[in-house]
Design a protein around this motif. Structure first.
Motif, short mmCIF file in Angstrom:
data_model
loop_
_atom_site.label_atom_id
_atom_site.label_comp_id
_atom_site.label_asym_id
_atom_site.label_seq_id
_atom_site.Cartn_x
_atom_site.Cartn_y
_atom_site.Cartn_z
N GLY B 120 0.76 -1.14 -0.03
CA GLY B 120 -0.08 -0.08 0.12
C GLY B 120 1.07 1.32 -0.06
O GLY B 120 2.03 1.25 0.61
N TRP B 125 -2.46 0.56 -4.72
CA TRP B 125 -1.94 -0.52 -4.32
C TRP B 125 -0.95 -1.15 -5.33
O TRP B 125 -1.37 -1.05 -6.75
CB TRP B 125 -3.09 -1.58 -3.85
N SER B 195 -8.99 0.46 0.54
CA SER B 195 -8.27 0.64 1.93
C SER B 195 -9.25 1.02 3.18
O SER B 195 -10.12 1.88 2.76
CB SER B 195 -7.36 1.64 1.53
#
Ligand code: HEM
Ligand SMILES: [Cu+2]
Lengths: 827, 227
Positions: B120, B125, B195
């Motif tokens: 991350g 990502w 996320s």
């Protein structure tokens, strides 16, 4: 003396200064309790407006009302204000206002400290408000996780406002907790043994001890993070031996107890109000106390449930999951004790009862969803979604706001002296209650459908739109309801008729006084022999007013109350409180200079303010004590008691002891942090450990032994009528030796910016230095007081205080310095 | 670019109650059971509360209904029975159930397991694959369907959290630590991921897609890197 004359005389003694000046110089808990609660409600309104902004933004998808940066400040400030500037201060204010009345005392143990705490709260809170209106508010969420909140993610000043402002505000929590503890233990009506104490006081005792042991980890975390941000000491930076997980542990070591620090006072309100509403007494008094204590203890063992998704080892997860579900047991005991109380009584649907029913319906849901998120696999899904947002509002609003509203309406006669005439309260209740559930019930579902918390908007097509719209509508209904509550109270305060004493026919002592409460609370201090003194003896209020209790003679214009034995409640001493003074607000202002200097990076302000603080504290303490005149006091009923300032353990000793409890928790957290980094942080060991050497440890050890010995020697000589100097000189030499050892450790350490290990050495050594300096200062102060006549062979309490601080400094020096040398010694 | 296109349609579902893999499925079942139990308990408490009002209130002037001989028996029923034993039994059962499930979700050794890396950063990502070391994809994670996959989660800056709600729970990406999450998709398809830990102004857009391939698709992906 007639009751009216007594009332006039006592009022003259206890009231605040006339005019606007009175606001700034009052040290009376009647004023300060109201000011605390009033200010907390103002913050509630501000936090509420922010909540409305959030709901306005989320009402529809792709709203253009706020961008992500503004939204981040809004949700961070909403959470921060509600937790730190509304909930905790409201509790402090309620405790400050009600406790002396319920306990049968005329004020809290340390009136000027109450005022000092209030002003720290106002000044610290203002810093955060300033940041908000200037658009530079903290913006990484109310738990401020680094690295996002540190220089890496937030290079601006935003996080500094949080770290510095909230730490400033925490001074008020710690000082309130110290004096709540001492007050409950020692400032009660004669005869009020522990088992006759009002249940509210038991709850607050648990809460105060929890504040003393729960807040220090957060204060430590804030200090470390601010050191990292300001000077690059890498406590949370993984590349240099830090670990961001350390912050999470420190934060939640505070954060979870915090939730119970907020809930327990509310439970105390329910345990007090509900039996009166049902015309009965609380079922299972001892059970409820045990449950409150168990909740307090358990809540320190479950902080990790906020970190289930951080990759904690599986065994630890199982342990913390079990502990977290276990807290539902003492909670359940309380719920069923209340239901059983209602069952045995005859409940009446008056307005406070309505809010309590609202509490039941809401809090039980919050508790049940709480058990759900304590089950680890479910938390992995629900964590950081709107499910959790809904859960926490069920607990916080249902478990805190509703009970406190019940309490507000219940105690309104005492606060304002008025009857409720305009019946807006019922409408307001229904608006808030219905509005709340409309806002938050369906929010659980939208969380399970995947809506993350802290997202400033969302796309259509997830099935979230309708729920969010309903939620926003509910939010506005709730807001209107809260608005109505405030209007209701304001209107009734101004226009309604006066109310008779004890309108609910309750049994606790706060109803033995006139409404609104007079500045002195009790015209004379009653002897009590039952848990509900007014049920036991309905004529008690008249006897109090007629001066038939203790200290009914308005002696010499002094503010007096009794100090009792902890267990039995038998009166032991008479305490004389200081009069109105601007010293607290001045001290808070100068203390603010330290924080402001750190915030603005004008570091020259810090030592300057520190000198000012030390001088003011010396002045503060100077006014206490006795020169030996008028030591014994006839308190009535043939009882002759010594002044509290003249006994071996004066109030200041008790205050110091509980302050040191908080201090020791701070130190233990620091050692925990050190051990955590050593064992868990990835980039350890550091380039080099400290080389212990011989001289440093030996010098330090000598100091650790000599300082406590010296202060004891001084006390012995003093009590034999001799000079204190040889002992004090030894104590100072010991302090100097400990300081030398700490300084040697720092000088042997590397630059604190290099590795978290070196930074920790600086902090531990700094901590030792500060305490050694404090101990030395107190020894010198006690000696000076000897020459001024305050300390004498039969009045050595202040030497005892110096001894307490010297012993503490020696213990932390021993542990701290040993911990610094340990890695170097074992490798 | 491709992610944007992929996110349209019903494939963008983030629903935890619409599971598409074993882990999410177990948790969804857990949720429904807990919901049923919680509803029962809530109704029970509310009924008790309503019943306490069965007797009319008494006039204000009356003295409180004091302690009587029945007090002891009452404490037994309300405090020992309902307050202590009832939650203990319910919680013990729930805890045992939760622990068993938790055990099942662990990334245990399994010869079939495929390992991928998720890294991350603010705000994207990067995924890489143990079986194809040169391959890196951005914001799209490829996995084989019906195969257990271990996602090794790390971060290069702040804390993130890897979450594909239809496949499994979330796990944080912490600086300096590597966390392993076991995911599995029953069927080939596209699954939305986000996320979950707040990570700054770009948080909302910090999304990704998991593409689960059938066996051929997976080996094709591993050899030529094309989806
Ligand atoms: C009826 C009034 C309230 C409404 C409508 C409301 C609404 C909300 C919403 C929608 C959020 C989530 C924001 C997001 O994640 O995007 C939130 C967060 C929060 N609220 Fe409230 N709230 C209310 C009252 C309260 C009260 C009384 C408290 C505490 C005593 C409180 C404490 C919090 C906290 C701690 C957060 C988390 C902030 C963060 O994520 O950093 N709220 N509120
Ligand atoms: Cu918690």
């Amino acid at each position: 003396m007639s009751p009216l004359r007594r009332h006039r005389q006592l009022t003259r003694i206890w009231q605040s200064d006339p005019g606007w000046k009175g606001w700034f110089t009052t040290v009376n808990h009647n004023d300060l309790g109201r000011m605390f609660m009033g200010t907390a409600i103002v913050f509630f309104l501000i936090g509420g407006i922010l909540a409305m902004l959030i709901r306005a933004q989320l009402a529809t998808p792709r709203s253009a009302f706020m961008g992500p940066e503004v939204y981040a400040q809004v949700f961070t400030m909403h959470g921060t204000i509600m937790m730190f500037l509304f909930a905790i201060p409201l509790i402090e204010g309620a405790a400050i206002y009600f406790l002396p009345k319920m306990l049968g005392a005329r004020d809290l143990a340390f009136p000027r400290l109450t005022a000092f705490g209030y002003w720290c709260y106002v000044f610290g809170g203002s810093m955060l408000l300033f940041a908000m209106f200037a658009g530079i508010a903290p913006d990484s969420g109310w738990f401020l996780y680094p690295p996002l909140s540190s220089t890496l993610g937030s290079p601006g000043i935003n996080s500094d406002f949080w770290l510095i402002g909230i730490t400033f505000v925490e001074i008020s929590a710690i000082s309130a907790a110290v004096e709540i503890t001492v007050t409950i233990l020692r400032y009660r009506a004669p005869g009020m043994s522990l088992d006759k104490m009002p249940i509210f006081a038991w709850y607050l005792l648990v809460v105060a001890l929890m504040i003393l042991t729960g807040f220090p980890p957060l204060i430590l975390g804030s200090v470390l993070l601010e050191l990292e941000r300001a000077f690059g000491w890498p406590f949370f930076q993984v590349a240099q031996g830090g670990d961001s997980l350390l912050w999470q542990h420190l934060f939640w070591l505070f954060g979870h107890p915090e939730v119970y620090i907020i809930f327990l006072p509310a439970a105390g309100v329910i345990s007090t109000v509900l039996p009166v509403m049902a015309r009965t007494t609380l079922l299972g008094y001892a059970w409820v106390i045990a449950a409150a204590v168990a909740l307090g203890v358990l809540s320190f063992g479950i902080w990790v449930h906020h970190m289930f998704a951080t990759g904690i080892p599986h065994m630890a997860l199982a342990f913390f999951s079990a502990a977290s579900t276990l807290v539902a047991v003492p909670t359940g005991i309380q719920i069923f004790a209340w239901l059983g109380t209602l069952w045995k009584g005859r409940p009446q649907l008056k307005l406070p009862m309505l809010w309590i029913i609202g509490f039941f319906a809401t809090f039980v849901i919050g508790g049940l969803t709480g058990v759900m998120v304590a089950v680890v696999p479910f938390d992995w899904q629900a964590h950081d979604t709107h499910f959790v947002v809904a859960h926490m509002h069920y607990v916080l609003v249902g478990g805190f706001v509703f009970p406190f509203l019940a309490g507000l309406y219940y105690w309104m006669p005492l606060l304002t002296g008025r009857k409720r005439f305009f019946r807006l309260g019922e409408t307001a209740f229904w608006l808030v209650f219905v509005g709340f559930h409309v806002t938050f019930l369906a929010m659980h579902w939208v969380g399970l459908l995947g809506q993350r918390r802290r997202t400033f908007t969302y796309e259509g097509g997830h099935g979230w739109e309708v729920i969010n719209l309903i939620s926003s509508i509910g939010g506005f209904i709730t807001a209107i309801g809260f608005g109505l509550v405030i209007i209701d109270i304001a209107v009734n305060t101004v226009f309604a008729a006066r109310i008779r004493r004890d309108p609910w026919r309750a049994g606790t002592l706060e109803w033995a006084m006139a409404n609104p409460s007079p500045a002195y609370n009790f015209a004379s201090l009653p002897r009590v022999s039952a848990r509900d003194p007014l049920y036991d003896d309905p004529a008690l209020p008249h006897r109090i007013a007629r001066g038939e209790g203790y200290l009914g003679d308005a002696y010499k214009g002094q503010r007096e109350t009794l100090v009792v034995d902890i267990a039995t409640g038998e009166p032991l001493q008479v305490v004389v409180f200081p009069p109105n003074t601007p010293l607290p607000i001045i001290l808070a202002f100068v203390t603010g200079g330290i924080f402001l200097g750190l915030l603005t990076k004008l570091y020259w302000m810090v030592p300057l303010s520190l000198i000012g603080v030390a001088a003011l504290m010396a002045l503060w303490a100077w006014g206490l004590g006795s020169r030996g005149d008028d030591v014994m006091r006839d308190v009535g009923h043939g009882l002759n008691l010594p002044r509290a300032a003249t006994v071996p353990q004066p109030p200041g000793w008790w205050g110091s002891a509980f302050l040191l409890l908080a201090d020791a928790t701070f130190f233990a957290s620091l050692i925990f942090g050190y051990a955590f980094l050593w064992t868990v942080a990835p980039n350890w060991p550091p380039p080099a450990y400290l080389e212990p050497g011989i001289i440093g440890p030996l010098v330090g050890l000598a100091g650790v032994v000599v300082a406590p010995f010296g202060i004891r020697l001084a006390e012995r000589h003093l009590r034999r009528g001799g000079t204190m100097w040889p002992g004090v000189a030894l104590a100072l030499a010991g302090a100097a030796a400990m300081a030398t050892a700490a300084i040697m450790a720092v000088r042997a350490a590397a630059d604190p910016e290099l590795h978290a290990y070196d930074a920790i050495i600086w902090v531990i050594a700094g901590y030792v230095l500060v305490h050694v300096a404090l101990a030395a200062g107190m020894s010198i102060y006690a000696t000076v007081r000897r020459y001024a006549g305050y300390v004498a062979p039969d009045r050595f309490g202040e030497v005892r205080i110096a001894r307490l601080w010297t012993d503490y400094a020696s213990v932390v020096a021993l542990i701290g310095l040993a911990a610094l040398q340990l890695p170097g010694a074992v490798t | 670019m491709t992610t944007l296109v992929l996110l349209v349609g019903c494939e963008n579902s983030l629903s935890t109650v619409d599971p598409a893999g074993p882990a999410a499925n177990v948790i969804a079942t857990l949720w429904w059971i807990m919901l049923a139990g919680a509803t029962l308990i809530f109704v029970f408490v509310m009924v008790l509360l309503a019943l306490t009002f069965r007797r009319p209130g008494v006039a204000d002037a009356d003295n409180p209904v004091g302690e009587d001989g029945a007090a002891r028996g009452r404490e037994k029923v309300w405090l020992v029975g309902l307050g202590l034993c009832f939650p203990l039994v319910v919680l013990a059962a729930l805890l045992a159930y939760g622990l068993v499930i938790g055990e099942r979700l662990l990334p245990r050794d399994d010869p079939a397991v495929v390992t991928v890396h998720a890294e991350g950063r603010q705000w994207e990502w990067r995924f890489s694959y143990a079986d194809a070391p040169d391959l890196v994809t951005e914001n799209v994670l490829h996995i084989p369907a019906a195969t257990p996959v271990d996602v090794r989660i790390t971060t290069v800056d702040v804390i993130h959290s890897f979450w594909v709600p239809r496949l499994a729970g979330k796990l944080d990406a912490l600086p300096g630590h590597e966390n392993v999450l076991r995911i599995e998709a029953w069927k080939p398809g596209r699954y939305a991921g986000v996320s979950a830990e707040y990570n700054g102004p770009g948080f909302l857009g910090h999304r990704f897609v998991v593409i689960a391939h059938d066996a051929e698709g997976w080996s094709a992906f591993l050899t030529d890197g094309a989806p």
